[in-house]
Design a protein around this motif. Structure first.
Motif, PDB file in Angstrom:
ATOM      1  N   HIS A  34       0.825  -1.203   0.000  1.00 36.78           N
ATOM      2  CA  HIS A  34       0.000   0.000   0.000  1.00 36.78           C
ATOM      3  C   HIS A  34       0.861   1.255   0.000  1.00 36.78           C
ATOM      4  O   HIS A  34       0.572   2.216  -0.708  1.00 36.78           O
ATOM      5  CB  HIS A  34      -0.937   0.015   1.210  1.00 36.78           C
ATOM      6  N   VAL A  35       1.913   1.233   0.773  1.00 37.90           N
ATOM      7  CA  VAL A  35       2.810   2.392   0.841  1.00 37.90           C
ATOM      8  C   VAL A  35       3.516   2.574  -0.489  1.00 37.90           C
ATOM      9  O   VAL A  35       3.635   3.697  -1.000  1.00 37.90           O
ATOM     10  CB  VAL A  35       3.828   2.213   1.991  1.00 37.90           C
ATOM     11  N   ILE A  36       3.952   1.503  -1.086  1.00 43.14           N
ATOM     12  CA  ILE A  36       4.653   1.570  -2.364  1.00 43.14           C
ATOM     13  C   ILE A  36       3.704   2.092  -3.443  1.00 43.14           C
ATOM     14  O   ILE A  36       4.068   2.941  -4.251  1.00 43.14           O
ATOM     15  CB  ILE A  36       5.211   0.181  -2.741  1.00 43.14           C
ATOM     16  N   ARG A  37       2.479   1.616  -3.430  1.00 42.50           N
ATOM     17  CA  ARG A  37       1.504   2.064  -4.424  1.00 42.50           C
ATOM     18  C   ARG A  37       1.215   3.558  -4.271  1.00 42.50           C
ATOM     19  O   ARG A  37       1.098   4.281  -5.249  1.00 42.50           O
ATOM     20  CB  ARG A  37       0.221   1.259  -4.281  1.00 42.50           C
ATOM     21  N   ASP A  38       1.114   4.039  -3.011  1.00 37.93           N
ATOM     22  CA  ASP A  38       0.872   5.464  -2.785  1.00 37.93           C
ATOM     23  C   ASP A  38       2.043   6.309  -3.258  1.00 37.93           C
ATOM     24  O   ASP A  38       1.854   7.374  -3.831  1.00 37.93           O
ATOM     25  CB  ASP A  38       0.610   5.732  -1.305  1.00 37.93           C
ATOM     26  N   ILE A  39       3.248   5.842  -3.038  1.00 36.21           N
ATOM     27  CA  ILE A  39       4.429   6.596  -3.466  1.00 36.21           C
ATOM     28  C   ILE A  39       4.519   6.625  -4.982  1.00 36.21           C
ATOM     29  O   ILE A  39       4.805   7.668  -5.578  1.00 36.21           O
ATOM     30  CB  ILE A  39       5.713   6.011  -2.836  1.00 36.21           C
ATOM     31  N   GLN A  40       4.260   5.505  -5.625  1.00 33.47           N
ATOM     32  CA  GLN A  40       4.291   5.472  -7.085  1.00 33.47           C
ATOM     33  C   GLN A  40       3.210   6.396  -7.664  1.00 33.47           C
ATOM     34  O   GLN A  40       3.454   7.121  -8.623  1.00 33.47           O
ATOM     35  CB  GLN A  40       4.088   4.053  -7.596  1.00 33.47           C
ATOM     36  N   ALA A  41       2.039   6.401  -7.061  1.00 36.79           N
ATOM     37  CA  ALA A  41       0.968   7.277  -7.553  1.00 36.79           C
ATOM     38  C   ALA A  41       1.342   8.740  -7.364  1.00 36.79           C
ATOM     39  O   ALA A  41       1.062   9.576  -8.227  1.00 36.79           O
ATOM     40  CB  ALA A  41      -0.332   6.969  -6.818  1.00 36.79           C
TER      41      ALA A  41
END
Length: 141
Positions: A34-41
């Motif tokens: 979830h954290v990785i997805r938020d950073i990529q977004a």
């Protein structure tokens, strides 16, 4: 010759290195995905700033003070000419000065010059018709 864009945060190797660092650090109770997805977004949704166009109303670069003072100066100068009120003629000259002081380079100079000439003619004509000193409007009360 190629430009060096190594400081661009949207580069894939920067994101993967950041994602690699995040997978090493523990996150309490929340999955790293979830954290990785938020950073990529966040990295991919960066948009370049585009200033608003000049024609849009309420744009930050527009100041309506010049137009308001120009209209007020014309109204007061017409009142000074028609009603022979000296204080209206002086207020018109004051409004014309404020309009000139707040004007931009690309504003209409013909309209500003006509407002100045109208207010000056109101002052001159009111004193030519009655050369007595001006009495304040509140003195007749």
């Amino acid at each position: 010759m190629q430009a060096n864009h190594s400081s661009d945060p949207r580069r894939a190797d920067k994101i993967t290195s950041l994602v690699g660092m995040l997978t090493l650090c523990p996150v309490d109770g929340i999955g790293n995905k979830h954290v990785i997805r938020d950073i990529q977004a966040a990295f991919y949704n960066i948009a370049k700033y585009k200033p608003p166009t000049q024609g849009t109303p309420g744009a930050p670069g527009e100041d309506p003070t010049t137009d308001y003072m120009n209209v007020l100066g014309m109204i007061f100068s017409m009142c000074g000419l028609m009603m022979r009120l000296k204080w209206c003629a002086w207020v018109a000259l004051y409004c014309s000065c404020i309009s000139f002081a707040n004007a931009r380079v690309n504003d209409d100079t013909k309209q500003m010059l006509s407002s100045f000439m109208l207010s000056i003619s109101a002052v001159v004509m009111s004193y030519l018709q009655n050369p007595q000193p001006m009495t304040p409007p509140w003195s007749n009360i």
